[in-house]
Design an enzyme around this catalytic site. Sequence first.
Site, PDB file in Angstrom:
ATOM      1  N   HIS A 190       0.705  -1.116  -0.276  1.00  0.00           N
ATOM      2  CA  HIS A 190      -0.259  -0.012   0.258  1.00  0.00           C
ATOM      3  C   HIS A 190       0.969   1.056   0.021  1.00  0.00           C
ATOM      4  O   HIS A 190       1.778   1.963   0.461  1.00  0.00           O
ATOM      5  CB  HIS A 190      -1.168   0.137   1.421  1.00  0.00           C
ATOM      6  N   ASP A 206      -7.700  -5.528  -0.190  1.00  0.00           N
ATOM      7  CA  ASP A 206      -9.061  -5.930  -0.928  1.00  0.00           C
ATOM      8  C   ASP A 206      -8.260  -7.268  -1.497  1.00  0.00           C
ATOM      9  O   ASP A 206      -9.011  -7.915  -2.168  1.00  0.00           O
ATOM     10  CB  ASP A 206      -7.821  -4.775  -2.689  1.00  0.00           C
TER      11      ASP A 206
END
Length: 433
Positions: free
Chosen positions: A309, A367
């Site tokens: 991320h 996700d």
Amino acid sequence: MSDKNNSTLTFADGTAACEFPVLKGTVGPDAVDIRALLGKTGKVTYDPGFLSTASCRSGITYIDGDEGVLLYRGYPIEQLAERCDYLEVCYLLLNGELPNQAQKEEFDLKIMRHTMVHDQINNFFRGFRRDAHPMAILVGTVGALSAFYHDSLDLDNPSHREVSAVRLIAKLPTLAAMAYKYSVGQPFAYPDNSLTYAGNFMRMLFSVPSEEYKVNDTLARALDRIFILHADHEQNASTSTVRLAGSSGANPFACIAAGIACLWGPAHGGANEACLDMLEEIGDVSRVGEYIKKAKDKDSGFRLMGFGHRVYKNYDPRAKLMRETCHEVLGELGLENDRLFKLSMELEKIALEDDYFVQRKLYPNVDFYSGIVQRAMGIPNNMFTCIFALARTVGWVAQWNEMISDSEQKIGRPRQLYTGAAKRDVVGIAQRG
Ligand code: CMC
């Protein structure tokens, strides 16, 4: 907020040193206000990807990537996920405070009363190929909403902005479900306003006229949690797109359509679909090692989808909550031995122990788990990003609204470092080499 401190910027090339104000937020890094830099020095800053650039002041969402903190209007995501439903979170993001009981009931009613779409919207769907990606349909039909609501497009009128916000939050699930129904050749299911926001969406996705559909409460709660965890995330790519589109005075439906288009990319909201496609490609636990090796090889161009991320370099707090939900849903459905679930757990384990991933702080992101949950619920891979988009709509709308009300905002217009040819003359075609 105090803007008292200054910082001095010095240059080695003879340009005179200049002072710039340092702006302080409530928490998080200070910001050097360099708006006057070009005027004072003739220089611009170079920051592709906005790694060190704050593009706005915002009071909506705060992330501390090192500590794994995510706050909506000051409230930790963990508490919101455990104590509130999605529509309470929507109210919070839009209004700055959590609703009391009466405010909640009024807001829920307002949203549920706007769930239907204009009947002529159905005609738009028929123009798409049957095998169109649902995100392509969503970008098109959300943009098309601007053609239906001329009555609420005065950006300077707060009540117009409010009704547009309500319409978008209410209609996104309907449009997303219609995109799915169209792709599988089933009739559209109208909203049922007696259900919860998540329950209604599940019914519009899965019910058929020939059978009764009963919403499974555990699955509806899991979906509601997915919505909460995706509701806003500060100045990410799609939110910045919405703000940039809105900075020109474009209407909210057009701006949200732009945000949906940006979200679709595999490095952003498309990661959950890409992650499940990747798990299917790996296919078996025995091949996990091979794919880990490939992810570490820069020449392969392959990345482990659902890992890493830009902001969370410790852990993604949303991933922790989604992991819990993942185990709960797989348990409810008796799918703990599902091939892809076992494979994903093996991938998670190996990547968390592998030096390459540990050193680069590449942890599973939200996700990674949300794709597994949605697949277990029977939602097809190509719908995952639509679900992200419907959940994020409230965040986009809140950020768009904040931008419109901010007197400091101007049309977004970045500068560039030009590296092309310097000025030159056009020669006749016969003289060109
Ligand atoms: N697999 C393998 N290597 C990776 C991965 C990955 N998923 N992500 C980053 N790296 C490596 C990258 O090659 C680089 O290595 P080196 O330093 O040796 O060159 C290092 O880690 C840093 O990568 P970066 O590209 O500079 O990091 P970034 O902050 O610009 O990118 C990211 C963040 C999310 C785009 C990236 O981690 C990625 O592509 N992940 C896979 C896609 C994904 O899951 N995206 C969903 C993000 S969460 C949902 C959302 O908020 O939109």
